[in-house]
Design a protein around this motif. Structure first.
Motif, PDB file in Angstrom:
ATOM      1  N   HIS A 108       0.852  -1.174  -0.101  1.00  0.00           N
ATOM      2  CA  HIS A 108      -0.105   0.046  -0.038  1.00  0.00           C
ATOM      3  C   HIS A 108       0.799   1.374   0.070  1.00  0.00           C
ATOM      4  O   HIS A 108       0.320   2.447   0.154  1.00  0.00           O
ATOM      5  CB  HIS A 108      -0.917   0.077   1.341  1.00  0.00           C
ATOM      6  N   VAL A 109       2.026   1.236  -0.220  1.00  0.00           N
ATOM      7  CA  VAL A 109       3.128   2.355  -0.427  1.00  0.00           C
ATOM      8  C   VAL A 109       4.010   2.229  -1.814  1.00  0.00           C
ATOM      9  O   VAL A 109       4.513   1.330  -1.737  1.00  0.00           O
ATOM     10  CB  VAL A 109       4.067   2.120   1.049  1.00  0.00           C
ATOM     11  N   PRO A 110       3.780   3.356  -2.476  1.00  0.00           N
ATOM     12  CA  PRO A 110       4.432   3.249  -3.622  1.00  0.00           C
ATOM     13  C   PRO A 110       5.979   3.399  -3.547  1.00  0.00           C
ATOM     14  O   PRO A 110       6.428   4.132  -2.714  1.00  0.00           O
ATOM     15  CB  PRO A 110       3.970   4.444  -4.504  1.00  0.00           C
ATOM     16  N   ALA A 111       6.740   2.638  -4.257  1.00  0.00           N
ATOM     17  CA  ALA A 111       8.003   2.717  -4.374  1.00  0.00           C
ATOM     18  C   ALA A 111       8.881   1.884  -5.391  1.00  0.00           C
ATOM     19  O   ALA A 111       8.036   0.987  -6.016  1.00  0.00           O
ATOM     20  CB  ALA A 111       8.685   1.879  -2.893  1.00  0.00           C
ATOM     21  N   ILE A 112      10.177   2.083  -5.683  1.00  0.00           N
ATOM     22  CA  ILE A 112      10.842   1.767  -6.794  1.00  0.00           C
ATOM     23  C   ILE A 112      12.097   1.247  -6.193  1.00  0.00           C
ATOM     24  O   ILE A 112      12.721   1.895  -5.496  1.00  0.00           O
ATOM     25  CB  ILE A 112      10.922   2.354  -8.043  1.00  0.00           C
ATOM     26  N   GLN A 134       7.675  10.526  -7.198  1.00  0.00           N
ATOM     27  CA  GLN A 134       6.658  11.566  -6.916  1.00  0.00           C
ATOM     28  C   GLN A 134       5.696  11.714  -7.872  1.00  0.00           C
ATOM     29  O   GLN A 134       5.848  11.296  -8.945  1.00  0.00           O
ATOM     30  CB  GLN A 134       7.749  12.860  -7.096  1.00  0.00           C
ATOM     31  N   PRO A 135       4.400  11.714  -7.300  1.00  0.00           N
ATOM     32  CA  PRO A 135       3.445  11.969  -8.578  1.00  0.00           C
ATOM     33  C   PRO A 135       3.644  12.706  -9.782  1.00  0.00           C
ATOM     34  O   PRO A 135       3.916  13.905  -9.591  1.00  0.00           O
ATOM     35  CB  PRO A 135       2.011  12.396  -7.552  1.00  0.00           C
ATOM     36  N   GLY A 136       3.386  11.880 -10.771  1.00  0.00           N
ATOM     37  CA  GLY A 136       3.567  12.836 -12.020  1.00  0.00           C
ATOM     38  C   GLY A 136       4.833  12.984 -12.821  1.00  0.00           C
ATOM     39  O   GLY A 136       4.918  13.571 -13.812  1.00  0.00           O
ATOM     40  N   ASP A 171       0.545   5.775   2.961  1.00  0.00           N
ATOM     41  CA  ASP A 171       1.867   6.468   2.892  1.00  0.00           C
ATOM     42  C   ASP A 171       1.439   8.022   3.270  1.00  0.00           C
ATOM     43  O   ASP A 171       2.068   9.140   3.051  1.00  0.00           O
ATOM     44  CB  ASP A 171       2.460   6.580   1.586  1.00  0.00           C
ATOM     45  N   GLY A 172       0.443   7.983   4.080  1.00  0.00           N
ATOM     46  CA  GLY A 172       0.010   9.580   4.555  1.00  0.00           C
ATOM     47  C   GLY A 172      -0.544  10.512   3.440  1.00  0.00           C
ATOM     48  O   GLY A 172      -1.245  11.615   4.112  1.00  0.00           O
ATOM     49  N   ASP A 173      -0.885   9.909   2.342  1.00  0.00           N
ATOM     50  CA  ASP A 173      -1.949  10.765   1.125  1.00  0.00           C
ATOM     51  C   ASP A 173      -3.137   9.798   1.057  1.00  0.00           C
ATOM     52  O   ASP A 173      -2.874   8.858   0.564  1.00  0.00           O
ATOM     53  CB  ASP A 173      -0.974  10.736   0.062  1.00  0.00           C
ATOM     54  N   PHE A 188      -9.302   8.850   5.509  1.00  0.00           N
ATOM     55  CA  PHE A 188      -8.753  10.456   5.698  1.00  0.00           C
ATOM     56  C   PHE A 188      -7.545  10.779   5.714  1.00  0.00           C
ATOM     57  O   PHE A 188      -6.925  11.804   5.386  1.00  0.00           O
ATOM     58  CB  PHE A 188      -9.998  11.046   6.645  1.00  0.00           C
ATOM     59  N   ALA A 189      -6.923   9.764   6.397  1.00  0.00           N
ATOM     60  CA  ALA A 189      -5.421  10.084   7.017  1.00  0.00           C
ATOM     61  C   ALA A 189      -4.401   9.400   6.062  1.00  0.00           C
ATOM     62  O   ALA A 189      -3.257   9.650   5.923  1.00  0.00           O
ATOM     63  CB  ALA A 189      -5.026   9.511   8.338  1.00  0.00           C
TER      64      ALA A 189
END
Length: 246
Positions: free
Chosen positions: A152-156, A171-173, A196-198, A243-244
């Motif tokens: 559930h957390v984006p990473a590479i 980073q998004p985009g 990830d807090g978003d 929400f968090a």
């Protein structure tokens, strides 16, 4: 070709609807779904019907641990997850349960491996949470690229030909080139329950011609999803955490 990677949808209709629209608007030509379509959220039947529709149109779908639990029973989940899976199993039609039961644990597609969790043992549902786990997963794969979910957390993570592992926080985009001289593991994040807090839904677009991947975040109607979770009698924490983004 633009390939949209989605994972960990978790019965979140509002998030999935927003992500599909976002991906199609950006030219997604194919969808790869990396598991955990159900669990936690309030719309399991709609979600499976939508995923099955995508598969009928050519998408690839992988089985996740929550999908397996919905069919075969809870095993090793925390109380909130177990309660949600028990409720989910009772909401799903026979056709949806049958669909989940037939999903593969992994698929090799050209130079890409699709798997929900760690590639070394897909059936054990191991989490790739650090460099050591990422190396283990990459070294177990036969392909140059591995695409996974589960955490559930984006990473590479990039692995050089001399064995150096480099982590990246996307980073998004922002496009990230998956350079040919390295092997790569991409953890896509989560559509329906980011951690990830978003709180925005997460997914990624991969261009197999340029070998670039772009991670995206898509705001959606969190309040509606949360209200439906509460109305279904599911644990309140499953609503508040949305929400968090944790």
């Amino acid at each position: 070709m633009q390939i949209a990677f989605l994972t960990d949808i978790h019965s979140n209709r509002e998030a999935l609807t927003a992500v599909l629209a976002h991906a199609r608007a950006r030219g997604a030509q194919r969808f790869v779904l990396l598991g955990d379509y159900v669990g936690y959220g309030p719309d399991p039947e709609w979600t499976i019907e939508t995923i099955a529709g995508l598969v009928a149109e050519g998408a690839i779908a992988i089985r996740g641990n929550h999908d397996e639990a919905a069919v075969g029973g809870v095993n090793g989940m925390n109380s909130n997850a177990a309660q949600a899976i028990d409720w989910t199993s009772r909401q799903l039609s026979k056709a949806s349960l049958d669909f989940l039961s037939k999903l593969p644990l992994s698929v090799i597609d050209d130079d890409r491996l699709y798997v929900h969790a760690d590639a070394s043992a897909p059936h054990r549902w191991l989490y790739v949470v650090d460099g050591e786990a990422a190396r283990h997963s990459l070294e177990a794969a036969e392909t140059r690229l591995v695409f996974s979910g589960h955490v559930h957390v984006p990473a590479i993570y990039g692995l050089s030909n001399i064995g150096k592992l480099t982590p990246f926080r996307p980073q998004p985009g922002i496009a990230i080139p998956l350079l040919a001289q390295r092997r790569w593991l991409a953890l896509i994040g989560s559509v329906g329950q980011p951690r990830d807090g978003d709180p925005a839904a997460g997914y990624a677009l991969y261009n197999d011609y340029s070998a670039e991947i772009v991670f995206h975040r898509v705001p959606y109607d969190v309040e509606t999803t949360a209200q439906k979770i509460r109305a279904a009698g599911l644990p309140a924490g499953l609503a508040s955490r949305l929400f968090a983004g944790h």
